[in-house]
Design an enzyme around this catalytic site. Structure first.
Site, PDB file in Angstrom:
ATOM      1  N   ASP A 242       0.813  -1.110  -0.075  1.00 11.69           N
ATOM      2  CA  ASP A 242      -0.064  -0.132   0.076  1.00 11.69           C
ATOM      3  C   ASP A 242       0.827   1.285  -0.074  1.00 11.69           C
ATOM      4  O   ASP A 242       2.164   1.272   0.315  1.00 11.69           O
ATOM      5  CB  ASP A 242      -0.843  -0.065   1.108  1.00 11.69           C
ATOM      6  CG  ASP A 242      -0.243   0.270   2.526  1.00 11.69           C
ATOM      7  OD1 ASP A 242       0.774  -0.533   2.705  1.00 11.69           O
ATOM      8  OD2 ASP A 242      -0.618   1.166   2.951  1.00 11.69           O
TER       9      ASP A 242
ATOM     10  N   GLU B 298      -0.040  -0.523   5.720  1.00 11.52           N
ATOM     11  CA  GLU B 298       0.910   0.193   6.572  1.00 11.52           C
ATOM     12  C   GLU B 298       0.918   1.701   6.638  1.00 11.52           C
ATOM     13  O   GLU B 298       0.939   2.476   7.664  1.00 11.52           O
ATOM     14  CB  GLU B 298       2.257  -0.034   6.110  1.00 11.52           C
ATOM     15  CG  GLU B 298       3.362   0.139   7.319  1.00 11.52           C
ATOM     16  CD  GLU B 298       3.992   1.594   7.157  1.00 11.52           C
ATOM     17  OE1 GLU B 298       4.488   2.051   8.067  1.00 11.52           O
ATOM     18  OE2 GLU B 298       3.397   2.127   5.898  1.00 11.52           O
TER      19      GLU B 298
END
Length: 454
Positions: free
Chosen positions: A92, A156
């Site tokens: 991500d 994250e």
């Protein structure tokens, strides 16, 4: 780079690495479905899973984590009796921010001036490619000498903790003898660095109420308590005149003994305007890596445009407090809350809400894993010795893994050196850094396996 078989193999794989990073960067995998389609993150997760399967990983799985995202897991068995190493990255990314400020499209990997530009190129899709390069080089030169687990997180950057919660519920999944977190970076481009400390943090929402409603500033100003003025005074109490963080009872005089950060370099990295002073006292390293730091992230109050001549009844703010290693975040929160209560002026009504927290992290730099990495980096970066630095940011997963596997050694490396401009527009990765760190990781796995056999 002086050549050895592993370095030569990785050099030959760099065109493939660029093509793969191009594919991975193309996924707009921001884990915020209000901004980007969930299908973009799912596409990135499936790409990572397919890459692991192609490398012979077993038990490859898309793990549905409690925050609604997916982390990708795979296991590559090693020789009998060999240690197991966990390799971490995340797919991500941060949103691109201002699309118009990107010289080339954020989600199109573009080569320019010797760097590859694109969101996630360094943080941290490039980190996953680094892991792949290291493993491919080992497979081409006698095989991978350790068991390898790979975990690639899907949220994250959002900080919603899905993987942390999943790991806590399935503690057997990520067990390893050592853990390599590929989400940090060299202190300076070309200077091999392992990050040994991370600051923890807390987020606290503050709300101040003083009146039943806004009042005319001409009729009531000067006597009626202004909530916005109270908030300003309260926030100001968190800093001394030189800008040092001042939370009652929270020590702010620790000293960093390791690698130092020259002021001129910091000013350039932070793009501090000419003539503007830095805040705090002590060395730059002291202030960044060894001491607490408070930041006001946002304020709820009327904007200048459309403001009326009013005494304000309510105002609020979101405060971040970075907590250095050696300080318990829960204790720091208590001290911060007590400070805010004690420094609220005019008996104003104060509401506090802790909306996030994470503990600081400190690695054991005397472990065999560090010695193995130091030797590997000397080969990957000829003439350079491995440096040990801190990082002012937080990676809460490190603390989760440390608490679950207290015997595991942990190293933080990665591609996020200052020129990478992670989280900003025009993020990029140095392909030379990607190549060298992939060599270092591969040699580390060899050295680490040898150290365990010895």
């Amino acid at each position: 780079m002086s050549q050895n078989p592993i370095a030569e193999t990785i050099a030959s794989l760099m065109p493939r690495a660029k093509a793969e990073l191009t594919e991975l960067v193309a996924f707009q995998s921001v884990a915020d479905w209000a901004q980007f389609p969930k299908s973009e993150s799912e596409g990135a997760a499936n790409w990572v899973a397919d890459a692991l399967r192609a490398e012979g990983f077993q038990d490859v799985a898309l793990l549905d984590t409690p925050d609604g995202t997916q982390s990708v897991y795979g296991f590559l068995p090693g020789p009998e009796g060999a240690p197991t190493v966990l390799l971490y990255a995340h797919y991500d990314v941060q949103p691109p921010l201002d699309d118009d400020a990107w010289v080339s499209p954020a989600f199109e990997l573009t080569e320019r001036d010797g760097r590859w530009y694109g969101r996630g190129a360094a943080d941290c899709k490039g980190g996953f490619i680094m892991h792949l390069l290291a493993l491919r080089a080992l497979k081409a030169n006698g095989g991978v000498p350790v068991g390898v687990k790979v975990i690639v997180e899907g949220s994250e950057e959002q900080g919603t903790g899905g993987l942390q919660q999943y790991a806590e519920a399935h503690p057997e999944l990520l067990t390893a003898d050592t853990i390599v977190i590929g989400d940090a970076g060299n202190f300076r481009l070309g200077l091999p660095t392992v990050t040994a400390t991370l600051r923890g943090m807390t987020l606290v929402k503050v709300k101040i109420d003083t009146l039943g409603g806004n009042l005319h500033s001409g009729m009531f100003g000067g006597v009626a308590p202004d909530a916005l003025a109270a908030l300003i005074r309260l926030l100001d109490s968190l800093r001394s005149a030189d800008g040092s963080t001042t939370v009652d009872g929270l020590a702010s005089d620790a000293v960093w003994e390791g690698l130092q950060y020259p002021e001129a370099d910091f000013r350039a990295d932070a793009k501090v305007l000419d003539g503007v002073g830095l805040i705090g006292e002590g060395t730059i390293a002291d202030r960044l890596w060894a001491r607490p730091a408070v930041t006001v992230l946002g304020i709820d109050c009327p904007p200048v445009v459309g403001a009326t001549p009013s005494v304000h009844a309510s105002a609020g703010a979101l405060i971040s407090l970075r907590v250095p290693p050696g300080v318990d975040t829960a204790e720091a929160i208590k001290l911060l809350e007590a400070h805010l209560i004690a420094h609220t002026p005019w008996q104003a009504k104060l509401e506090l809400e802790v909306v996030g927290q994470g503990q600081p992290f400190q690695a054991d730099t005397s472990s065999p894993a560090y010695a193995s990495m130091a030797a590997a980096m000397q080969v990957a970066y000829p003439g350079q010795e491995m440096q040990v630095s801190g990082m002012g940011g937080s990676i809460p997963l490190c603390n989760t893994l440390t608490s679950l596997y207290p015997q595991a050694e942990m190293l933080l490396i990665g591609l996020s050196e200052p020129e990478a401009q992670i989280h900003a527009v025009n993020e990029s990765v140095s392909p030379e850094e990607l190549e060298r760190l992939s060599v270092a990781e591969a040699l580390f796995l060899v050295n680490y396996a040898d150290s365990k056999r010895g």
